[in-house]
Scaffold this motif. Sequence first.
Motif, PDB file in Angstrom:
ATOM      1  N   CYS A 311       0.837  -1.210   0.000  1.00 17.06           N
ATOM      2  CA  CYS A 311       0.000   0.000   0.000  1.00 17.06           C
ATOM      3  C   CYS A 311       0.870   1.258   0.000  1.00 17.06           C
ATOM      4  O   CYS A 311       0.617   2.203  -0.762  1.00 17.06           O
ATOM      5  CB  CYS A 311      -0.935  -0.007   1.205  1.00 17.06           C
ATOM      6  N   ALA A 312       1.894   1.277   0.869  1.00 19.60           N
ATOM      7  CA  ALA A 312       2.781   2.440   0.903  1.00 19.60           C
ATOM      8  C   ALA A 312       3.550   2.569  -0.410  1.00 19.60           C
ATOM      9  O   ALA A 312       3.752   3.686  -0.918  1.00 19.60           O
ATOM     10  CB  ALA A 312       3.746   2.317   2.077  1.00 19.60           C
ATOM     11  N   TRP A 313       3.984   1.438  -0.971  1.00 25.00           N
ATOM     12  CA  TRP A 313       4.685   1.478  -2.262  1.00 25.00           C
ATOM     13  C   TRP A 313       3.770   2.001  -3.359  1.00 25.00           C
ATOM     14  O   TRP A 313       4.181   2.846  -4.163  1.00 25.00           O
ATOM     15  CB  TRP A 313       5.172   0.079  -2.620  1.00 25.00           C
ATOM     16  N   TRP A 314       2.533   1.545  -3.391  1.00 27.18           N
ATOM     17  CA  TRP A 314       1.592   1.979  -4.421  1.00 27.18           C
ATOM     18  C   TRP A 314       1.302   3.471  -4.303  1.00 27.18           C
ATOM     19  O   TRP A 314       1.277   4.193  -5.312  1.00 27.18           O
ATOM     20  CB  TRP A 314       0.297   1.182  -4.288  1.00 27.18           C
ATOM     21  N   TYR A 315       1.137   3.949  -3.073  1.00 28.42           N
ATOM     22  CA  TYR A 315       0.839   5.371  -2.900  1.00 28.42           C
ATOM     23  C   TYR A 315       2.011   6.234  -3.369  1.00 28.42           C
ATOM     24  O   TYR A 315       1.830   7.185  -4.147  1.00 28.42           O
ATOM     25  CB  TYR A 315       0.522   5.665  -1.435  1.00 28.42           C
ATOM     26  N   HIS A 316       3.206   5.916  -2.892  1.00 25.02           N
ATOM     27  CA  HIS A 316       4.347   6.736  -3.285  1.00 25.02           C
ATOM     28  C   HIS A 316       4.684   6.557  -4.756  1.00 25.02           C
ATOM     29  O   HIS A 316       5.230   7.484  -5.378  1.00 25.02           O
ATOM     30  CB  HIS A 316       5.557   6.382  -2.416  1.00 25.02           C
ATOM     31  N   ARG A 317       4.366   5.414  -5.319  1.00 22.47           N
ATOM     32  CA  ARG A 317       4.569   5.237  -6.759  1.00 22.47           C
ATOM     33  C   ARG A 317       3.653   6.162  -7.542  1.00 22.47           C
ATOM     34  O   ARG A 317       4.066   6.741  -8.560  1.00 22.47           O
ATOM     35  CB  ARG A 317       4.295   3.766  -7.124  1.00 22.47           C
ATOM     36  N   ARG A 318       2.431   6.337  -7.075  1.00 25.10           N
ATOM     37  CA  ARG A 318       1.522   7.276  -7.733  1.00 25.10           C
ATOM     38  C   ARG A 318       2.010   8.711  -7.593  1.00 25.10           C
ATOM     39  O   ARG A 318       1.974   9.498  -8.553  1.00 25.10           O
ATOM     40  CB  ARG A 318       0.125   7.144  -7.141  1.00 25.10           C
ATOM     41  N   VAL A 319       2.459   9.071  -6.394  1.00 25.19           N
ATOM     42  CA  VAL A 319       2.998  10.417  -6.190  1.00 25.19           C
ATOM     43  C   VAL A 319       4.196  10.649  -7.094  1.00 25.19           C
ATOM     44  O   VAL A 319       4.337  11.705  -7.725  1.00 25.19           O
ATOM     45  CB  VAL A 319       3.379  10.617  -4.710  1.00 25.19           C
ATOM     46  N   PHE A 320       5.058   9.654  -7.185  1.00 24.81           N
ATOM     47  CA  PHE A 320       6.235   9.751  -8.031  1.00 24.81           C
ATOM     48  C   PHE A 320       5.848   9.884  -9.502  1.00 24.81           C
ATOM     49  O   PHE A 320       6.436  10.678 -10.242  1.00 24.81           O
ATOM     50  CB  PHE A 320       7.104   8.516  -7.807  1.00 24.81           C
ATOM     51  N   SER A 321       4.853   9.138  -9.936  1.00 22.34           N
ATOM     52  CA  SER A 321       4.430   9.189 -11.342  1.00 22.34           C
ATOM     53  C   SER A 321       3.848  10.546 -11.695  1.00 22.34           C
ATOM     54  O   SER A 321       4.074  11.060 -12.799  1.00 22.34           O
ATOM     55  CB  SER A 321       3.401   8.087 -11.615  1.00 22.34           C
ATOM     56  N   ARG A 322       3.101  11.139 -10.768  1.00 16.43           N
ATOM     57  CA  ARG A 322       2.536  12.462 -11.048  1.00 16.43           C
ATOM     58  C   ARG A 322       3.603  13.539 -11.098  1.00 16.43           C
ATOM     59  O   ARG A 322       3.473  14.515 -11.849  1.00 16.43           O
ATOM     60  CB  ARG A 322       1.497  12.815  -9.988  1.00 16.43           C
ATOM     61  N   ALA A 323       4.658  13.388 -10.315  1.00 14.97           N
ATOM     62  CA  ALA A 323       5.702  14.414 -10.288  1.00 14.97           C
ATOM     63  C   ALA A 323       6.702  14.251 -11.426  1.00 14.97           C
ATOM     64  O   ALA A 323       7.343  15.223 -11.817  1.00 14.97           O
ATOM     65  CB  ALA A 323       6.447  14.377  -8.955  1.00 14.97           C
ATOM     66  N   ALA A 324       6.856  13.045 -11.936  1.00 11.45           N
ATOM     67  CA  ALA A 324       7.842  12.804 -12.986  1.00 11.45           C
ATOM     68  C   ALA A 324       7.400  13.454 -14.289  1.00 11.45           C
ATOM     69  O   ALA A 324       6.205  13.481 -14.608  1.00 11.45           O
ATOM     70  CB  ALA A 324       8.028  11.304 -13.195  1.00 11.45           C
ATOM     71  N   PRO A 325       8.322  14.007 -15.066  1.00 11.81           N
ATOM     72  CA  PRO A 325       7.969  14.578 -16.362  1.00 11.81           C
ATOM     73  C   PRO A 325       7.432  13.506 -17.299  1.00 11.81           C
ATOM     74  O   PRO A 325       7.716  12.315 -17.130  1.00 11.81           O
ATOM     75  CB  PRO A 325       9.305  15.148 -16.873  1.00 11.81           C
ATOM     76  N   PRO A 326       6.642  13.905 -18.296  1.00 15.18           N
ATOM     77  CA  PRO A 326       6.108  12.904 -19.235  1.00 15.18           C
ATOM     78  C   PRO A 326       7.227  12.275 -20.059  1.00 15.18           C
ATOM     79  O   PRO A 326       8.268  12.879 -20.301  1.00 15.18           O
ATOM     80  CB  PRO A 326       5.151  13.733 -20.107  1.00 15.18           C
TER      81      PRO A 326
END
Length: 591
Positions: A311-326
């Motif tokens: 759950c923690a990995w999935w949440y931070h993975r989403r945060v990371f994906s939103r912050a990463a450039p396209p």
Amino acid sequence: MFVFGLLSLLVTVGLPILVVVLVLRARSGRAGRPADGVSIRRFFQYLLLYVLTVVAVTGVADLLGRAVGGAPATADEGELARVLAFAVLGVPMAAGVAAWTRRGLRRDPGERASTAWAFYLWAASLTALGVAAAEAQQGLAAAFAGRADAAPLVRALVWLSVWTVHVLLGERTLTVSARAPHLAAGSLVGLVLTVTGLVQLGGTAGRLALDTGHAVVAQDVANAGALAVVGGLVWSAYWWGRYRRAEPDRLWLAYVLPVGVGGPFVVALVGAAIALAAVGVWFLGEPDETSAAAHFAGVPGAATAVVVGLCAWWYHRRVFSRAAPPGRTEITRAHEHLMAGIALVTAALGVVIGLRAVGDAVAGAASDPPANTFLLAATLLVVGTPVWWHFWGRAQRERRAQPDVEVRSVTRRLYLFLLFGVGALTGVVAVLVTGFVTIEAALRGDLGRATLTDVGTPLALLVTAAAVSGSHWVVYREDRALAVDRVPAAAAPTFPRDVLLLGPDDDALVRSVHDAGARVEVWVRPPEAVHGAGWDTAAVLGLLAQHPGGAVAVVLDDAGPSVVPVEAVRRPWVRAGAEPGHDVGRDRRAQ
């Protein structure tokens, strides 16, 4: 005893201070400027403020805790004297140093921008946070267990007040970038406490449900629940309330990627390995316990670790994906290689355990049943190998699709170098340990199966490290060869390499020659030598184009510009319009 205590205090406190002073003086000396003492004064001032703040708050918090909860049964006169001394003497001294610091901050704006002030706020805030969290966890655990203990909660409120004051000071006096390390550290503390509390809560609740006969399992549940609550509050205050919306700079990404994504992923892998190993040993191995409840007592905690970690990995993975450039960037590659590295280490650990089990079986000196050891090794391989194959396979597919970009990736090179270097270092240490144990046994005349048992782990590490290091070295060499093959041929020079301009100072001409690819130096001639003539930029560029790749001097006289080929022996060349802060005019010489 007093003398020994004083000497210990001088060594533990005075020695670090002396080291810092020497470092500061050395830095001042290297910088070529006299040491004005400001840095040393700030270091001592804020260190003194920090120590006195901790002393004063400790005394006040302990006094209030005693007033609310009563003195502990084991309290003596010495303990009471310490508390009173901290409160009665520490508070006025801390107030005096704080007033001195406040005047300095108001009088000198440089104090607010100093590193010492920022370090003080970070240290004081995190110290207050840690003590408040520990006290709050103790008080909440007592409340969850049905006991009334107000003293820890009162102490927690005192430290929480100190934390609030320092956080507000940071908001008012520090820049956004200076506040970032404190927010990252607080977010890390909150995440670790929350994950630890939830995993412990799931494990103790599972043992309670299995009724394994644990004597204090109810108190364990209360402690774990309180830890999870406190950790959640800390994480919410730091990450959710502040740092989540910060600019995704390097520090922010360093928190989100290795800590937020990598840390929970490791927790999930460890939990999965423990749970699968317990199941495999029960059905296929030789369990130590005859009761299923006792054998699977650790499985609830391991299963909780898998759930919480994912759950923690999935949440931070989403945060990371939103912050990463396209698109595919170095940030995307960093995530892939981080996951691949964690999974590879897990699988390699399984190989080491399996090889050690083979050596123990050959030597006939296995401390655990061989079946159980092989099942643990197989579990680590089953858990780590698919994850590694997924992320490393994705990176390799991108390498085949875009070799020009991927083989030059900094993240990929760092990953390959890191695994090769760590593997090589591990192999060297394993060889040294193996040689030492073998030679020692030979000198004793005791070579035999016992020696094979002693070198089992180093040999297993050597074989595994050689495989990991060697395979990644092969990949690196392939990448390097591919990068060399794809380097475009160097174009033939179309402009001189170095240009010396002899004439009036003309920034536009200097910039044009520099932009064309030459290193430029200007020697200004007196006005009477050129009779007021000026540079013709187009004519000069046309003349320079006839002398590609060399060094030339361009002289301006009454007849116009002329080019003289020269050979540069010394190279004090100055790039016009170079790095910010470079004084170009200082390097121009007058003829």
